[in-house]
Design an enzyme around this catalytic site. Structure first.
Site, PDB file in Angstrom:
ATOM      1  N   ASP A  82       4.056   0.442  -1.247  1.00 42.08           N
ATOM      2  CA  ASP A  82       3.067   0.002  -2.227  1.00 42.08           C
ATOM      3  C   ASP A  82       1.932   1.014  -2.388  1.00 42.08           C
ATOM      4  O   ASP A  82       1.684   1.844  -1.519  1.00 42.08           O
ATOM      5  CB  ASP A  82       2.483  -1.365  -1.832  1.00 42.08           C
ATOM      6  CG  ASP A  82       1.775  -1.364  -0.483  1.00 42.08           C
ATOM      7  OD1 ASP A  82       2.280  -0.714   0.459  1.00 42.08           O
ATOM      8  OD2 ASP A  82       0.719  -2.001  -0.353  1.00 42.08           O
ATOM      9  N   GLU A 143       1.396  -2.673   2.545  1.00 41.33           N
ATOM     10  CA  GLU A 143       0.585  -2.053   3.594  1.00 41.33           C
ATOM     11  C   GLU A 143      -0.875  -2.064   3.183  1.00 41.33           C
ATOM     12  O   GLU A 143      -1.778  -2.306   3.984  1.00 41.33           O
ATOM     13  CB  GLU A 143       1.059  -0.609   3.837  1.00 41.33           C
ATOM     14  CG  GLU A 143       0.437   0.064   5.065  1.00 41.33           C
ATOM     15  CD  GLU A 143      -0.888   0.761   4.814  1.00 41.33           C
ATOM     16  OE1 GLU A 143      -1.551   1.145   5.804  1.00 41.33           O
ATOM     17  OE2 GLU A 143      -1.296   0.916   3.644  1.00 41.33           O
TER      18      GLU A 143
HETATM   19 ZN   LIG Z   1      -1.131   4.745   2.942  1.00 43.55          ZN
END
Ligand SMILES: [Zn+2]
Length: 376
Positions: A82, A143
């Site tokens: 992401d 993340e």
């Molecule tokens: Zn990163």
């Protein structure tokens, strides 16, 4: 040591440019994941997606791809799929050996540089005859919004002898050897409402309690290894009402595991005593965001990466970060883990960029680590 098989710089750059053009905001990593899965399967990996989407709400699970080794041992290469906003419709351009975004978006080298380097490492090892351990690519979702994909990983997915998390900024050669344990808090102050003009004597302002508490808290870099912050404040309902409630959120972090507990206890005590002294109360709820890790300079994974840096002509430099990454979560499973600088600069901003040669260095470094592991 065996001769290092060469990476293919053109293929690597093409993979990177392809990946940054694919939209992958947190929660919608599916399209990016498909590209990665296709490339890794074609290189000879066994690929699957875990069932973390049930927990994370993403349109895809974490991607786990395994390239069988020719010798014992498992090297885990981790990166996240992401990207932060504004990251839709990225159009990369190359200027003076650097890749940038042409439009008003981030580039997404964070962390597509990590994905592309890991894929190139796998391709290089798969097509060469050099001995190598099993290489497992673990590409996570979400993340950027709290390490959600990594937290939902089954520990068996990241089991290995060494894990490189390809997700730190700065020039390749950088090795993150320590990152903090991170706690966040929500503090609710409870006062007593009263009319501000008619009967202020009857009120107990939760806003004043919160303000008093904040002025007493130590924030910023509270010591060499620790930080603390007040992040948000809200409360009250109207100018003519003594506020019955106020909410403050914040955090503390420390590389020193015992110190972060001490800080947490101090902050909680400060918040509560400020409320009590003004006739109110305060509930504090803490959340452990992630555990820290700290490796000594002579840890074997640090020596391994240092050696590999030398093999590819990079100057190794270890450093400590105040931020968290998937490395924190993976290290907590007992896997020897470091995060590596990937060459990206200006991350999370629209002037994010990466030097083409840095991307190559990163891929070569991963190959060198794998080859060194096979030498035992
Ligand atoms: Zn990163």
């Amino acid at each position: 040591m065996s001769e290092l098989p060469p990476v293919d710089p053109d293929r690597l750059l093409a993979t990177f440019l392809d990946l940054v053009r694919v939209d992958s905001p947190s929660g919608s990593e599916g399209a990016c994941a498909s590209r990665c899965a296709e490339a890794l399967a074609e290189a000879g990996c066994e690929v699957f997606f875990d069932d973390s989407a049930r927990v994370t709400g993403s349109d895809v699970g974490n991607l786990i791809a395994t390239l069988p080794g020719t010798v014992p041992g498992v090297l885990v290469l981790s990166a996240h799929m992401d990207c932060v906003d504004p990251g839709l419709g990225v159009e990369p351009v190359i200027e003076d050996g650097h890749v940038r975004s042409a439009g008003p978006t981030i580039l997404g080298a964070d962390d597509k540089a990590g994905l592309a380097a890991a894929i190139e490492c796998v391709r290089t090892l798969a097509e060469s005859s050099v001995a190598h351990p099993t290489v497992k690519c673990v590409f996570t979702v979400q993340e950027e919004v709290g390490l959600k994909g990594a937290k939902a990983l089954d520990p068996s997915s990241v089991a290995g002898d060494a894990c490189l998390v390809l997700d730190a900024d700065g020039a390749p050669g950088g090795i993150v050897v320590a990152a903090p344990t991170h706690y966040t808090f929500v503090a609710d102050f409870h006062g007593v409402a009263a009319h501000a003009g008619v009967s202020p004597e009857d009120g107990r302002s939760a806003i004043v309690m919160a303000a008093e508490a904040i002025t007493r808290l130590s924030v910023g870099r509270v010591d060499e290894l620790s930080t603390a912050n007040v992040g948000t404040i809200e409360g009250g309902s109207a100018t003519n009402v003594i506020a019955a409630r106020a909410r403050v959120t914040g955090e503390c972090r420390s590389i020193d595991r015992a110190r972060v507990e001490e800080l947490r206890a101090q902050m909680e005590h400060t918040l509560k005593s400020a409320a009590h002294e003004r006739g109110g109360s305060c509930d504090v709820r803490w959340n452990l965001e992630y555990e820290g890790f700290s490796l000594s300079e002579d840890a074997s994974i640090v020596a391994l990466v240092r050696g590999a840096c030398e093999d590819v002509g990079l100057v190794a430099r270890t450093f400590v970060t105040g931020g968290g990454s998937d490395a924190n979560v993976i290290a907590a499973h007992g896997v020897p883990t470091v995060a590596l600088s990937c060459g990206m600069e200006g991350v999370h901003g629209t002037d994010e960029h990466i030097e083409v040669s840095a991307l190559e260095s990163l891929a070569r470094l991963c190959v060198a680590v794998a080859v060194r592991m096979s030498a035992g």
